[in-house]
Design a protein around this motif. Sequence first.
Motif, PDB file in Angstrom:
ATOM      1  N   PRO A  28       2.485   6.891   2.641  1.00  0.00           N
ATOM      2  CA  PRO A  28       3.292   5.742   2.235  1.00  0.00           C
ATOM      3  C   PRO A  28       2.715   4.423   2.761  1.00  0.00           C
ATOM      4  O   PRO A  28       2.152   4.366   3.852  1.00  0.00           O
ATOM      5  CB  PRO A  28       4.653   6.023   2.855  1.00  0.00           C
ATOM      6  CG  PRO A  28       4.389   6.975   3.959  1.00  0.00           C
ATOM      7  CD  PRO A  28       3.186   7.744   3.596  1.00  0.00           C
ATOM      8  N   ARG A  29       2.894   3.381   1.943  1.00  0.00           N
ATOM      9  CA  ARG A  29       2.432   2.048   2.318  1.00  0.00           C
ATOM     10  C   ARG A  29       3.454   1.398   3.231  1.00  0.00           C
ATOM     11  O   ARG A  29       4.663   1.538   3.021  1.00  0.00           O
ATOM     12  CB  ARG A  29       2.232   1.217   1.043  1.00  0.00           C
ATOM     13  CG  ARG A  29       1.780  -0.198   1.285  1.00  0.00           C
ATOM     14  CD  ARG A  29       1.302  -0.853   0.007  1.00  0.00           C
ATOM     15  NE  ARG A  29       2.337  -0.878  -1.012  1.00  0.00           N
ATOM     16  CZ  ARG A  29       2.101  -1.113  -2.300  1.00  0.00           C
ATOM     17  NH1 ARG A  29       0.878  -1.306  -2.730  1.00  0.00           N
ATOM     18  NH2 ARG A  29       3.096  -1.119  -3.173  1.00  0.00           N
ATOM     19  N   ARG A  30       2.981   0.687   4.230  1.00  0.00           N
ATOM     20  CA  ARG A  30       3.889  -0.002   5.131  1.00  0.00           C
ATOM     21  C   ARG A  30       4.496  -1.194   4.401  1.00  0.00           C
ATOM     22  O   ARG A  30       3.798  -1.967   3.765  1.00  0.00           O
ATOM     23  CB  ARG A  30       3.115  -0.482   6.358  1.00  0.00           C
ATOM     24  CG  ARG A  30       4.003  -1.062   7.397  1.00  0.00           C
ATOM     25  CD  ARG A  30       3.222  -1.358   8.644  1.00  0.00           C
ATOM     26  NE  ARG A  30       4.144  -1.970   9.607  1.00  0.00           N
ATOM     27  CZ  ARG A  30       3.753  -2.600  10.667  1.00  0.00           C
ATOM     28  NH1 ARG A  30       2.479  -2.731  10.938  1.00  0.00           N
ATOM     29  NH2 ARG A  30       4.634  -3.123  11.492  1.00  0.00           N
ATOM     30  N   GLY A  31       5.782  -1.341   4.467  1.00  0.00           N
ATOM     31  CA  GLY A  31       6.455  -2.450   3.797  1.00  0.00           C
ATOM     32  C   GLY A  31       7.416  -1.960   2.739  1.00  0.00           C
ATOM     33  O   GLY A  31       8.604  -2.173   2.838  1.00  0.00           O
ATOM     34  N   ASP A  32       6.896  -1.267   1.720  1.00  0.00           N
ATOM     35  CA  ASP A  32       7.786  -0.777   0.668  1.00  0.00           C
ATOM     36  C   ASP A  32       7.753   0.747   0.532  1.00  0.00           C
ATOM     37  O   ASP A  32       8.426   1.297  -0.323  1.00  0.00           O
ATOM     38  CB  ASP A  32       7.456  -1.440  -0.665  1.00  0.00           C
ATOM     39  CG  ASP A  32       6.069  -1.103  -1.174  1.00  0.00           C
ATOM     40  OD1 ASP A  32       5.301  -0.458  -0.422  1.00  0.00           O
ATOM     41  OD2 ASP A  32       5.754  -1.473  -2.317  1.00  0.00           O
ATOM     42  N   ALA A  33       6.966   1.432   1.341  1.00  0.00           N
ATOM     43  CA  ALA A  33       6.887   2.894   1.369  1.00  0.00           C
ATOM     44  C   ALA A  33       6.437   3.496   0.044  1.00  0.00           C
ATOM     45  O   ALA A  33       6.749   4.641  -0.271  1.00  0.00           O
ATOM     46  CB  ALA A  33       8.212   3.509   1.801  1.00  0.00           C
ATOM     47  N   ALA A  34       5.674   2.716  -0.741  1.00  0.00           N
ATOM     48  CA  ALA A  34       5.116   3.262  -1.973  1.00  0.00           C
ATOM     49  C   ALA A  34       3.968   4.205  -1.623  1.00  0.00           C
ATOM     50  O   ALA A  34       3.190   3.935  -0.714  1.00  0.00           O
ATOM     51  CB  ALA A  34       4.614   2.137  -2.870  1.00  0.00           C
ATOM     52  N   GLU A  35       3.869   5.303  -2.357  1.00  0.00           N
ATOM     53  CA  GLU A  35       2.814   6.284  -2.097  1.00  0.00           C
ATOM     54  C   GLU A  35       1.473   5.691  -2.524  1.00  0.00           C
ATOM     55  O   GLU A  35       1.268   5.368  -3.689  1.00  0.00           O
ATOM     56  CB  GLU A  35       3.099   7.563  -2.892  1.00  0.00           C
ATOM     57  CG  GLU A  35       2.190   8.710  -2.571  1.00  0.00           C
ATOM     58  CD  GLU A  35       2.415   9.297  -1.194  1.00  0.00           C
ATOM     59  OE1 GLU A  35       1.455   9.850  -0.644  1.00  0.00           O
ATOM     60  OE2 GLU A  35       3.527   9.197  -0.672  1.00  0.00           O
ATOM     61  N   VAL A  36       0.540   5.550  -1.582  1.00  0.00           N
ATOM     62  CA  VAL A  36      -0.775   4.982  -1.855  1.00  0.00           C
ATOM     63  C   VAL A  36      -1.781   6.114  -2.014  1.00  0.00           C
ATOM     64  O   VAL A  36      -1.762   7.093  -1.266  1.00  0.00           O
ATOM     65  CB  VAL A  36      -1.213   4.031  -0.703  1.00  0.00           C
ATOM     66  CG1 VAL A  36      -2.604   3.494  -0.951  1.00  0.00           C
ATOM     67  CG2 VAL A  36      -0.232   2.892  -0.581  1.00  0.00           C
ATOM     68  N   VAL A  37      -2.677   5.969  -3.033  1.00  0.00           N
ATOM     69  CA  VAL A  37      -3.675   6.997  -3.303  1.00  0.00           C
ATOM     70  C   VAL A  37      -5.031   6.337  -3.546  1.00  0.00           C
ATOM     71  O   VAL A  37      -5.120   5.128  -3.799  1.00  0.00           O
ATOM     72  CB  VAL A  37      -3.285   7.841  -4.545  1.00  0.00           C
ATOM     73  CG1 VAL A  37      -1.994   8.581  -4.324  1.00  0.00           C
ATOM     74  CG2 VAL A  37      -3.219   6.975  -5.786  1.00  0.00           C
ATOM     75  N   ILE A  38      -6.069   7.150  -3.460  1.00  0.00           N
ATOM     76  CA  ILE A  38      -7.411   6.729  -3.857  1.00  0.00           C
ATOM     77  C   ILE A  38      -7.753   7.484  -5.125  1.00  0.00           C
ATOM     78  O   ILE A  38      -7.687   8.715  -5.149  1.00  0.00           O
ATOM     79  CB  ILE A  38      -8.449   7.019  -2.759  1.00  0.00           C
ATOM     80  CG1 ILE A  38      -8.208   6.120  -1.549  1.00  0.00           C
ATOM     81  CG2 ILE A  38      -9.868   6.818  -3.294  1.00  0.00           C
ATOM     82  CD1 ILE A  38      -9.146   6.369  -0.408  1.00  0.00           C
ATOM     83  N   LEU A  39      -8.121   6.732  -6.160  1.00  0.00           N
ATOM     84  CA  LEU A  39      -8.558   7.326  -7.422  1.00  0.00           C
ATOM     85  C   LEU A  39     -10.062   7.108  -7.505  1.00  0.00           C
ATOM     86  O   LEU A  39     -10.538   5.987  -7.393  1.00  0.00           O
ATOM     87  CB  LEU A  39      -7.851   6.654  -8.605  1.00  0.00           C
ATOM     88  CG  LEU A  39      -8.257   7.079  -9.993  1.00  0.00           C
ATOM     89  CD1 LEU A  39      -7.927   8.539 -10.249  1.00  0.00           C
ATOM     90  CD2 LEU A  39      -7.598   6.210 -11.035  1.00  0.00           C
ATOM     91  N   GLU A  40     -10.826   8.202  -7.692  1.00  0.00           N
ATOM     92  CA  GLU A  40     -12.271   8.060  -7.734  1.00  0.00           C
ATOM     93  C   GLU A  40     -12.867   8.934  -8.828  1.00  0.00           C
ATOM     94  O   GLU A  40     -12.258   9.929  -9.246  1.00  0.00           O
ATOM     95  CB  GLU A  40     -12.898   8.406  -6.389  1.00  0.00           C
ATOM     96  CG  GLU A  40     -12.759   9.848  -5.985  1.00  0.00           C
ATOM     97  CD  GLU A  40     -13.419  10.148  -4.641  1.00  0.00           C
ATOM     98  OE1 GLU A  40     -13.831   9.202  -3.951  1.00  0.00           O
ATOM     99  OE2 GLU A  40     -13.510  11.330  -4.315  1.00  0.00           O
ATOM    100  N   LEU A  41     -14.058   8.558  -9.258  1.00  0.00           N
ATOM    101  CA  LEU A  41     -14.796   9.383 -10.193  1.00  0.00           C
ATOM    102  C   LEU A  41     -15.405  10.544  -9.433  1.00  0.00           C
ATOM    103  O   LEU A  41     -15.923  10.378  -8.333  1.00  0.00           O
ATOM    104  CB  LEU A  41     -15.907   8.559 -10.862  1.00  0.00           C
ATOM    105  CG  LEU A  41     -15.452   7.387 -11.715  1.00  0.00           C
ATOM    106  CD1 LEU A  41     -16.638   6.594 -12.195  1.00  0.00           C
ATOM    107  CD2 LEU A  41     -14.609   7.847 -12.891  1.00  0.00           C
ATOM    108  N   VAL A  42     -15.355  11.743  -9.992  1.00  0.00           N
ATOM    109  CA  VAL A  42     -15.868  12.942  -9.321  1.00  0.00           C
ATOM    110  C   VAL A  42     -17.375  12.906  -9.316  1.00  0.00           C
ATOM    111  O   VAL A  42     -18.007  12.582 -10.291  1.00  0.00           O
ATOM    112  CB  VAL A  42     -15.370  14.220 -10.029  1.00  0.00           C
ATOM    113  CG1 VAL A  42     -15.975  15.435  -9.401  1.00  0.00           C
ATOM    114  CG2 VAL A  42     -13.879  14.271 -10.002  1.00  0.00           C
TER     115      VAL A  42
END
Length: 174
Positions: free
Chosen positions: A160-174
């Motif tokens: 979760p992101r600090r502040g609004d607790a939104a789930e943060v992810v990394i999207l990458e090319l394989v």
Amino acid sequence: MALQRKLGRPTDQRKAILKSLVTSLLQNGKIQTTEARAKEVKNIAEKLISIAVSEVDNFTSKQVKVSKAKLDSDGRKITKTVTSKNGRKYEVVDREIKTDMVTVDSPSRLNARRKAINWVYRVKDENGKPINVVDKLFDEIAPKYKGKNGGYTRIYKLGPRRGDAAEVVILELV
């Protein structure tokens, strides 16, 4: 049923966000964003990459005559003085004709490029020179995934992101 998540935004803002995220993903190979946005960008990027993979070898090469300006040692154009029919003198750039090999896209590859252009912004590097992300998609990214059927991206959850607790992810090319 909706085609995409609404992301809590009006249509124009939502499309702008998705376009910028898709452009960043194709340009850099990796982005960090919220989970909902990443899932939408993943759908768009996978479709664009699969279109590019299907058209990866669908072009021909041919020789074309190209007229280029002659340059001096400083990189400036060489000019010559010419007299017109009515006696006026003016400067004309001295040109040379060369033959270059250029790639010519087939109609289906051209259509695929146009579909990709709809989802990608024009970007510039730190020196101000334009980067063609669609060329990168078709010339670098698509040949890498030529034998693969889907699964071009992956999502890593960071928490979760600090502040609004939104789930943060990394999207990458394989």
